[in-house]
Motif scaffolding. Structure first.
Motif, mmCIF file in Angstrom:
data_model
loop_
_atom_site.group_PDB
_atom_site.id
_atom_site.type_symbol
_atom_site.label_atom_id
_atom_site.label_comp_id
_atom_site.label_asym_id
_atom_site.label_seq_id
_atom_site.Cartn_x
_atom_site.Cartn_y
_atom_site.Cartn_z
ATOM 1 N N THR A 26 0.832 -1.205 0.000
ATOM 2 C CA THR A 26 0.000 0.000 0.000
ATOM 3 C C THR A 26 0.863 1.250 0.000
ATOM 4 N N PHE A 27 0.382 2.271 -0.684
ATOM 5 C CA PHE A 27 0.977 3.599 -0.599
ATOM 6 C C PHE A 27 -0.176 4.585 -0.486
ATOM 7 N N PHE A 28 -0.522 4.888 0.759
ATOM 8 C CA PHE A 28 -1.611 5.834 0.980
ATOM 9 C C PHE A 28 -1.124 7.223 0.580
ATOM 10 N N TYR A 29 -1.939 7.894 -0.234
ATOM 11 C CA TYR A 29 -1.521 9.190 -0.794
ATOM 12 C C TYR A 29 -2.590 10.239 -0.519
ATOM 13 N N PRO A 30 -2.127 11.450 -0.172
ATOM 14 C CA PRO A 30 -0.736 11.854 0.035
ATOM 15 C C PRO A 30 -0.236 11.443 1.412
ATOM 16 N N LYS A 31 1.071 11.495 1.613
ATOM 17 C CA LYS A 31 1.649 11.251 2.917
ATOM 18 C C LYS A 31 1.411 12.468 3.810
ATOM 19 N N THR A 32 1.276 12.219 5.107
ATOM 20 C CA THR A 32 1.277 13.340 6.034
ATOM 21 C C THR A 32 2.675 13.957 6.041
ATOM 22 N N ILE A 33 2.788 15.163 6.549
ATOM 23 C CA ILE A 33 4.081 15.836 6.566
ATOM 24 C C ILE A 33 4.549 16.051 7.990
ATOM 25 N N GLY A 34 5.864 16.158 8.156
ATOM 26 C CA GLY A 34 6.444 16.464 9.444
ATOM 27 C C GLY A 34 6.471 17.972 9.662
ATOM 28 N N GLY A 35 6.406 18.382 10.925
ATOM 29 C CA GLY A 35 6.528 19.793 11.246
ATOM 30 C C GLY A 35 5.212 20.516 11.450
ATOM 31 N N PHE A 36 4.089 19.862 11.152
ATOM 32 C CA PHE A 36 2.790 20.515 11.337
ATOM 33 C C PHE A 36 2.376 20.531 12.806
ATOM 34 N N LEU A 37 2.718 19.451 13.528
ATOM 35 C CA LEU A 37 2.309 19.345 14.928
ATOM 36 C C LEU A 37 3.249 18.382 15.646
ATOM 37 N N PHE A 38 3.647 18.763 16.865
ATOM 38 C CA PHE A 38 4.419 17.901 17.752
ATOM 39 C C PHE A 38 3.612 17.712 19.036
ATOM 40 N N SER A 39 3.788 16.574 19.704
ATOM 41 C CA SER A 39 3.069 16.365 20.967
ATOM 42 C C SER A 39 4.005 15.769 22.012
ATOM 43 N N SER A 40 3.898 16.292 23.220
ATOM 44 C CA SER A 40 4.760 15.864 24.319
ATOM 45 C C SER A 40 4.185 14.643 25.022
ATOM 46 N N ILE A 41 5.063 13.757 25.475
ATOM 47 C CA ILE A 41 4.650 12.632 26.328
ATOM 48 C C ILE A 41 5.442 12.672 27.634
ATOM 49 N N ARG A 42 5.867 13.869 28.045
ATOM 50 C CA ARG A 42 6.598 14.036 29.305
ATOM 51 C C ARG A 42 5.658 13.796 30.493
ATOM 52 N N ASP A 43 6.231 13.322 31.579
ATOM 53 C CA ASP A 43 5.434 13.021 32.770
ATOM 54 C C ASP A 43 4.666 14.235 33.280
ATOM 55 N N ASP A 44 5.281 15.421 33.210
ATOM 56 C CA ASP A 44 4.614 16.585 33.789
ATOM 57 C C ASP A 44 3.386 17.025 32.995
ATOM 58 N N ASP A 45 3.217 16.524 31.770
ATOM 59 C CA ASP A 45 2.000 16.861 31.025
ATOM 60 C C ASP A 45 0.764 16.227 31.643
ATOM 61 N N ALA A 46 0.952 15.167 32.441
ATOM 62 C CA ALA A 46 -0.191 14.511 33.074
ATOM 63 C C ALA A 46 -0.799 15.377 34.170
ATOM 64 N N HIS A 47 -0.054 16.368 34.654
ATOM 65 C CA HIS A 47 -0.517 17.173 35.782
ATOM 66 C C HIS A 47 -1.114 18.510 35.353
ATOM 67 N N HIS A 48 -1.290 18.687 34.049
ATOM 68 C CA HIS A 48 -1.914 19.922 33.583
ATOM 69 C C HIS A 48 -3.372 19.933 34.031
ATOM 70 N N PRO A 49 -3.890 21.081 34.471
ATOM 71 C CA PRO A 49 -5.267 21.122 35.015
ATOM 72 C C PRO A 49 -6.340 20.659 34.045
ATOM 73 N N PHE A 50 -6.089 20.723 32.734
ATOM 74 C CA PHE A 50 -7.115 20.307 31.772
ATOM 75 C C PHE A 50 -7.162 18.795 31.596
ATOM 76 N N ALA A 51 -6.119 18.088 32.093
ATOM 77 C CA ALA A 51 -6.058 16.651 31.852
ATOM 78 C C ALA A 51 -7.257 15.933 32.468
ATOM 79 N N ALA A 52 -7.751 16.440 33.596
ATOM 80 C CA ALA A 52 -8.868 15.783 34.277
ATOM 81 C C ALA A 52 -10.188 15.903 33.528
ATOM 82 N N CYS A 53 -10.244 16.811 32.554
ATOM 83 C CA CYS A 53 -11.511 17.028 31.829
ATOM 84 C C CYS A 53 -11.802 15.922 30.832
ATOM 85 N N PHE A 54 -10.810 15.102 30.532
ATOM 86 C CA PHE A 54 -10.999 14.103 29.488
ATOM 87 C C PHE A 54 -10.660 12.699 29.996
#
Length: 438
Positions: free
Chosen positions: A410-438
């Motif tokens: 398979t070659f799904f087209y178009p490919k997504t691109i790098g640089g549009f969005l990054f996301s953190s998986i650091r431990d301290d992101d779990a303690h953000h006040p909005f985390a409890a909303c979801f």
């Protein structure tokens, strides 16, 4: 089934995002050497994070990431959100029609394959998985989204996506593959919860990014083992950045990947090769090689063959298919590419099973049809096999059967691109006040 979470995305800061074309990049497994060198010359291009270089690539990427965060090159959004991502593109043969692939980026729990929530359709190379896991471990940042597919025949989420895309965060003029990429965000908690509810009973097929996904699995397993009794399952590193699109959509495109035989084993002549094909295929000479794709379109187990300047249409004799005895599912056996690998490479050329074929250096995978003919004419390859694209229905059937497809199916087209969005998986992101909303 699939648990998704909104993301407090890291993005290029507003002054830079006005020139987002300067900072996006192809994914690590499709970027060419020439593209790399051109993009590396821009000190702020995302490739420095997604495909770092040097003696310690991951270490170099971490230093650069810290610099960018400290200098305000990258900034984290205050509110979590579902990031809407549309790609507008055209295809050869129908340049007057503009397609639009609609989807969204979010975190999805990194499920093991055995849980059968995220389904794969191809195998991976351990070296590439280790590379992605090491980068993730050092950065604790998801640098590019993999591509997953869920099915919703009612298209319920599209109305929210269409509304959000009217107010984009930024967009490219044209990326490296000619597509126009647009990013927006949904931060309404009630809408986000509806996304979560709809995905909660869905399986997700991994369309693209198997190595990056398995890198997330490897990192999660290592962190879970280290956490011991303190493990909760809600740590940010349990999640993976994914771009999700609806497999029921009309604008989901899978392009064919053709096979080039760089050599023929046993120094076969053209006549000997055609003789070896004859017990399995009807072989019909054709006048125009450029007509091969249209000639085989929609016909099961049919291929174009270009050999020594002569073109042929070949099609498996129906009664022969029962000989296909590889230990796989009926859904995989029905695929054109399984037929090609079994009867051409396995039987006619004597190259053995799929595992033996994987290590044979005489096959190349090419998506550009004219390039196939040109390389044969130049003597860079002995033969080209032109294939039909795999359908979305075939992908779904194979994934739900628990099997995997032949390589480069398979070659799904178009490919997504790098640089549009990054996301953190650091431990301290779990303690953000909005985390409890979801």
């Amino acid at each position: 089934m699939a648990e998704i979470q909104p993301v407090r995305g890291w993005r290029y800061a507003p002054p830079l995002s006005q020139q987002i074309d300067d900072y996006v990049s192809p994914l690590f497994d499709v970027v060419s050497a020439r593209q790399r060198e051109a993009l590396y010359r821009n000190p702020l291009n995302s490739l420095h994070l997604t495909v770092p270089r040097g003696d310690d690539p991951a270490g170099a990427a971490l230093l650069r990431l810290r610099e960018w965060q400290q200098q305000g090159v990258l900034a984290q959004d205050v509110l979590p959100g579902i990031y809407v991502y549309y790609q507008y593109f055209r295809l050869p043969g129908n340049p007057g029609h503009e397609y639009c692939r609609k989807g969204f980026m979010c975190h999805i729990r990194a499920y093991d394959w055995a849980e059968e929530v995220v389904l794969r359709h191809e195998n991976t190379l351990p070296s590439s998985v280790n590379d992605r896991a090491e980068l993730l471990s050092r950065l604790q940042l998801q640098t590019s989204a993999t591509h997953g597919l869920y099915r919703d025949d009612a298209h319920e989420l599209e109305r929210y996506l269409d509304e959000a895309i009217q107010d984009p965060l930024y967009q490219t003029e044209e990326d490296y593959q000619g597509a126009r990429d647009v990013l927006a965000v949904i931060q309404d908690r009630r809408v986000i919860q509806r996304f979560q509810e709809l995905l909660a009973d869905k399986q997700v097929i991994l369309a693209d990014g198997h190595h990056r996904y398995e890198g997330s699995l490897a990192y999660r397993q290592a962190r879970r083992a280290a956490a011991g009794d303190t493990y909760t399952g809600q740590e940010p590193w349990n999640y993976h950045l994914m771009y999700l699109t609806n497999s029921a959509a009309d604008d989901l495109r899978i392009l064919p990947t053709h096979r080039l035989l760089l050599e023929l084993p046993d120094n076969l002549t053209t006549e000997e090769f055609l003789t070896r094909l004859a017990p399995y295929f009807t072989v019909l000479p054709q006048d125009d090689p450029y007509g091969l794709p249209e000639l085989i379109a929609g016909k099961p187990w049919a291929f174009g063959l270009y050999l020594d300047g002569q073109s042929y249409k070949i099609r498996l004799r129906p009664e022969v298919h029962a000989q296909l005895d590889w230990p796989t599912t009926p859904e995989v056996k029905a695929l054109d590419l399984t037929v090609l690998h079994y009867f051409v490479l396995g039987k006619a050329l004597g190259l053995g099973d799929m595992e033996a074929q994987r290590v044979w250096p005489g096959v190349a995978y090419v998506r550009n049809f004219p390039e196939c003919l040109t390389r044969v004419d130049r003597g860079e390859a002995r033969a080209a096999f032109i294939t039909n694209e795999v359908t979305m229905q075939e992908v779904e059937r194979v994934c739900h059967s628990g099997a995997v497809m032949p390589p480069k199916s398979t070659f799904f087209y178009p490919k997504t691109i790098g640089g549009f969005l990054f996301s953190s998986i650091r431990d301290d992101d779990a303690h953000h006040p909005f985390a409890a909303c979801f």
